[in-house]
Design a protein around this motif. Structure first.
Motif, PDB file in Angstrom:
ATOM      1  N   ASP A   1       0.836  -1.191   0.000  1.00  0.00           N
ATOM      2  CA  ASP A   1       0.000   0.000   0.000  1.00  0.00           C
ATOM      3  C   ASP A   1       0.880   1.255   0.000  1.00  0.00           C
ATOM      4  O   ASP A   1       1.845   1.350   0.754  1.00  0.00           O
ATOM      5  N   GLU A   2       0.533   2.203  -0.856  1.00  0.00           N
ATOM      6  CA  GLU A   2       1.352   3.406  -1.017  1.00  0.00           C
ATOM      7  C   GLU A   2       1.455   4.212   0.276  1.00  0.00           C
ATOM      8  O   GLU A   2       2.531   4.705   0.634  1.00  0.00           O
ATOM      9  N   ALA A   3       0.340   4.339   0.982  1.00  0.00           N
ATOM     10  CA  ALA A   3       0.354   5.100   2.239  1.00  0.00           C
ATOM     11  C   ALA A   3       1.235   4.406   3.273  1.00  0.00           C
ATOM     12  O   ALA A   3       1.957   5.071   4.033  1.00  0.00           O
ATOM     13  N   MET A   4       1.192   3.067   3.297  1.00  0.00           N
ATOM     14  CA  MET A   4       2.030   2.328   4.222  1.00  0.00           C
ATOM     15  C   MET A   4       3.509   2.517   3.884  1.00  0.00           C
ATOM     16  O   MET A   4       4.336   2.725   4.771  1.00  0.00           O
ATOM     17  N   LEU A   5       3.831   2.466   2.606  1.00  0.00           N
ATOM     18  CA  LEU A   5       5.218   2.658   2.193  1.00  0.00           C
ATOM     19  C   LEU A   5       5.718   4.027   2.634  1.00  0.00           C
ATOM     20  O   LEU A   5       6.851   4.167   3.129  1.00  0.00           O
ATOM     21  N   MET A   6       4.889   5.042   2.488  1.00  0.00           N
ATOM     22  CA  MET A   6       5.287   6.383   2.908  1.00  0.00           C
ATOM     23  C   MET A   6       5.474   6.457   4.426  1.00  0.00           C
ATOM     24  O   MET A   6       6.361   7.161   4.915  1.00  0.00           O
ATOM     25  N   ARG A   7       4.651   5.728   5.175  1.00  0.00           N
ATOM     26  CA  ARG A   7       4.831   5.686   6.634  1.00  0.00           C
ATOM     27  C   ARG A   7       6.170   5.051   6.986  1.00  0.00           C
ATOM     28  O   ARG A   7       6.879   5.508   7.902  1.00  0.00           O
ATOM     29  N   LEU A   8       6.529   3.987   6.285  1.00  0.00           N
ATOM     30  CA  LEU A   8       7.800   3.310   6.555  1.00  0.00           C
ATOM     31  C   LEU A   8       8.988   4.201   6.205  1.00  0.00           C
ATOM     32  O   LEU A   8       9.978   4.257   6.946  1.00  0.00           O
ATOM     33  N   LEU A   9       8.905   4.895   5.085  1.00  0.00           N
ATOM     34  CA  LEU A   9       9.984   5.799   4.706  1.00  0.00           C
ATOM     35  C   LEU A   9      10.082   6.982   5.678  1.00  0.00           C
ATOM     36  O   LEU A   9      11.183   7.448   5.989  1.00  0.00           O
ATOM     37  N   THR A  10       8.937   7.436   6.163  1.00  0.00           N
ATOM     38  CA  THR A  10       8.945   8.504   7.161  1.00  0.00           C
ATOM     39  C   THR A  10       9.617   8.031   8.447  1.00  0.00           C
ATOM     40  O   THR A  10      10.405   8.764   9.059  1.00  0.00           O
TER      41      THR A  10
ATOM     42  N   ALA B   1       5.680  -3.886  12.768  1.00  0.00           N
ATOM     43  CA  ALA B   1       4.482  -3.432  13.459  1.00  0.00           C
ATOM     44  C   ALA B   1       3.289  -3.373  12.509  1.00  0.00           C
ATOM     45  O   ALA B   1       2.145  -3.646  12.902  1.00  0.00           O
ATOM     46  N   GLU B   2       3.557  -3.046  11.244  1.00  0.00           N
ATOM     47  CA  GLU B   2       2.498  -2.972  10.231  1.00  0.00           C
ATOM     48  C   GLU B   2       2.116  -4.348   9.688  1.00  0.00           C
ATOM     49  O   GLU B   2       1.176  -4.472   8.903  1.00  0.00           O
ATOM     50  N   GLY B   3       2.855  -5.390  10.085  1.00  0.00           N
ATOM     51  CA  GLY B   3       2.579  -6.735   9.591  1.00  0.00           C
ATOM     52  C   GLY B   3       3.160  -7.010   8.223  1.00  0.00           C
ATOM     53  O   GLY B   3       2.767  -7.957   7.542  1.00  0.00           O
ATOM     54  N   LEU B   4       4.134  -6.187   7.822  1.00  0.00           N
ATOM     55  CA  LEU B   4       4.751  -6.322   6.506  1.00  0.00           C
ATOM     56  C   LEU B   4       6.146  -6.901   6.675  1.00  0.00           C
ATOM     57  O   LEU B   4       6.890  -6.505   7.575  1.00  0.00           O
ATOM     58  N   GLY B   5       6.520  -7.829   5.814  1.00  0.00           N
ATOM     59  CA  GLY B   5       7.845  -8.421   5.873  1.00  0.00           C
ATOM     60  C   GLY B   5       8.893  -7.525   5.241  1.00  0.00           C
ATOM     61  O   GLY B   5       8.618  -6.821   4.268  1.00  0.00           O
ATOM     62  N   MET B   6      10.092  -7.553   5.802  1.00  0.00           N
ATOM     63  CA  MET B   6      11.205  -6.785   5.244  1.00  0.00           C
ATOM     64  C   MET B   6      12.485  -7.595   5.333  1.00  0.00           C
ATOM     65  O   MET B   6      12.764  -8.234   6.343  1.00  0.00           O
ATOM     66  N   GLY B   7      13.255  -7.561   4.259  1.00  0.00           N
ATOM     67  CA  GLY B   7      14.546  -8.230   4.238  1.00  0.00           C
ATOM     68  C   GLY B   7      15.639  -7.276   3.804  1.00  0.00           C
ATOM     69  O   GLY B   7      15.439  -6.462   2.896  1.00  0.00           O
ATOM     70  N   TRP B   8      16.792  -7.358   4.464  1.00  0.00           N
ATOM     71  CA  TRP B   8      17.971  -6.554   4.121  1.00  0.00           C
ATOM     72  C   TRP B   8      18.925  -7.467   3.372  1.00  0.00           C
ATOM     73  O   TRP B   8      19.472  -8.417   3.924  1.00  0.00           O
ATOM     74  N   VAL B   9      19.149  -7.187   2.094  1.00  0.00           N
ATOM     75  CA  VAL B   9      20.045  -7.986   1.259  1.00  0.00           C
ATOM     76  C   VAL B   9      21.356  -7.228   1.081  1.00  0.00           C
ATOM     77  O   VAL B   9      21.358  -6.067   0.667  1.00  0.00           O
TER      78      VAL B   9
ATOM     79  N   CYS C   1      13.884  -5.546   0.586  1.00  0.00           N
ATOM     80  CA  CYS C   1      12.706  -6.210   0.056  1.00  0.00           C
ATOM     81  C   CYS C   1      11.549  -6.009   1.038  1.00  0.00           C
ATOM     82  O   CYS C   1      11.682  -6.324   2.220  1.00  0.00           O
ATOM     83  N   LEU C   2      10.439  -5.501   0.555  1.00  0.00           N
ATOM     84  CA  LEU C   2       9.250  -5.293   1.371  1.00  0.00           C
ATOM     85  C   LEU C   2       8.085  -6.036   0.746  1.00  0.00           C
ATOM     86  O   LEU C   2       7.921  -6.024  -0.478  1.00  0.00           O
ATOM     87  N   GLY C   3       7.267  -6.671   1.573  1.00  0.00           N
ATOM     88  CA  GLY C   3       6.110  -7.351   1.008  1.00  0.00           C
ATOM     89  C   GLY C   3       5.299  -8.100   2.036  1.00  0.00           C
ATOM     90  O   GLY C   3       5.650  -8.169   3.219  1.00  0.00           O
ATOM     91  N   HIS C   4       4.206  -8.639   1.559  1.00  0.00           N
ATOM     92  CA  HIS C   4       3.305  -9.397   2.417  1.00  0.00           C
ATOM     93  C   HIS C   4       3.888 -10.790   2.673  1.00  0.00           C
ATOM     94  O   HIS C   4       4.635 -11.338   1.847  1.00  0.00           O
ATOM     95  N   VAL C   5       3.568 -11.344   3.818  1.00  0.00           N
ATOM     96  CA  VAL C   5       4.087 -12.649   4.205  1.00  0.00           C
ATOM     97  C   VAL C   5       2.952 -13.527   4.716  1.00  0.00           C
ATOM     98  O   VAL C   5       1.947 -13.021   5.231  1.00  0.00           O
TER      99      VAL C   5
END
Length: 217
Positions: free
Chosen positions: A32-41, A145-153, A178-182
């Protein structure tokens, strides 16, 4: 205690730290675009040495570019396997990225022209990298916290990736994110579940007054 969060807030902070995972397995779905902006913020609210804010994020939206990034990672994966010697086959069985499957790919990088920022870096110039790591960690905790998966490559040649993304001289890629649903989060770090390594004991890593060797009484 003044300025203390309420207990529910405190518990949430410790919970997200404990349950954060480096995710490699994703399920289909756009972020979700709004979620991505929250994460970048959240990332942009990280502390930085001298308030230099050395982080830069490149959002990868071209599928062709994503494939080229995947190829760079796979190339380094082969080199890493060769460097691991007797553990190379064990390493090759590990899933080390989710670039093709995740909903969003970002590249976190150090800004260029960092040499002019001296505050806090005169004797420790690598503090700019530490600042970027803080930004990435903020994003990691917020995504969990948002329930979204993230990986640092980190399996890539930084010179090749910088060239691929037209980075200016002096800028340096630090992470492919990498960000996405899990379907779910690992109950322990994936490398621990796979038997690659185990988390060390805190008591072996906290010293008093001076450096101490593990074999000291």
């Amino acid at each position: 205690m003044q300025n203390r969060f309420d207990q529910a807030g405190i518990d949430s902070v410790y919970r997200v730290i404990a349950e954060r995972r480096d995710v490699r397995h994703f399920v289909p779905g756009a972020v979700d675009e709004a979620m991505l902006m929250r994460l970048l913020t959240a990332a942009h609210q990280a502390p930085s040495v001298g308030l230099m804010q050395p982080w830069r994020f490149i959002r990868i939206q071209s599928q062709a570019l994503r494939e080229r990034i995947y190829a760079l990672v796979d190339e380094e994966r082969q080199f890493t396997a060769a460097a691991l010697g007797e553990r190379n086959e064990e390493f090759m069985r590990l899933k080390v990225e989710g670039i093709r499957e995740c909903g969003e790919v970002l590249v976190a990088a150090l800004m260029d022209q960092r040499e002019k920022h001296v505050f806090g870096r005169r004797t420790l110039p690598e503090m700019d990298l530490a600042s970027v790591a803080c930004a990435i960690q903020n994003m990691w905790l917020a995504s969990r916290a948002e329930g979204l998966g993230m990986g640092w490559v980190s399996l890539f040649d930084p010179i090749k990736l910088a060239a691929l993304l037209s980075m200016p001289d002096g800028a340096k890629p630090v992470a492919i994110i990498c960000l996405g649903h899990v379907a779910g989060f690992y109950r322990k770090p994936m490398l621990e579940l796979e038997g690659w390594a185990v988390r060390g004991e805190l008591t072996d890593m906290v010293y008093t007054d001076r450096w101490q060797n593990r074999n000291e009484a």
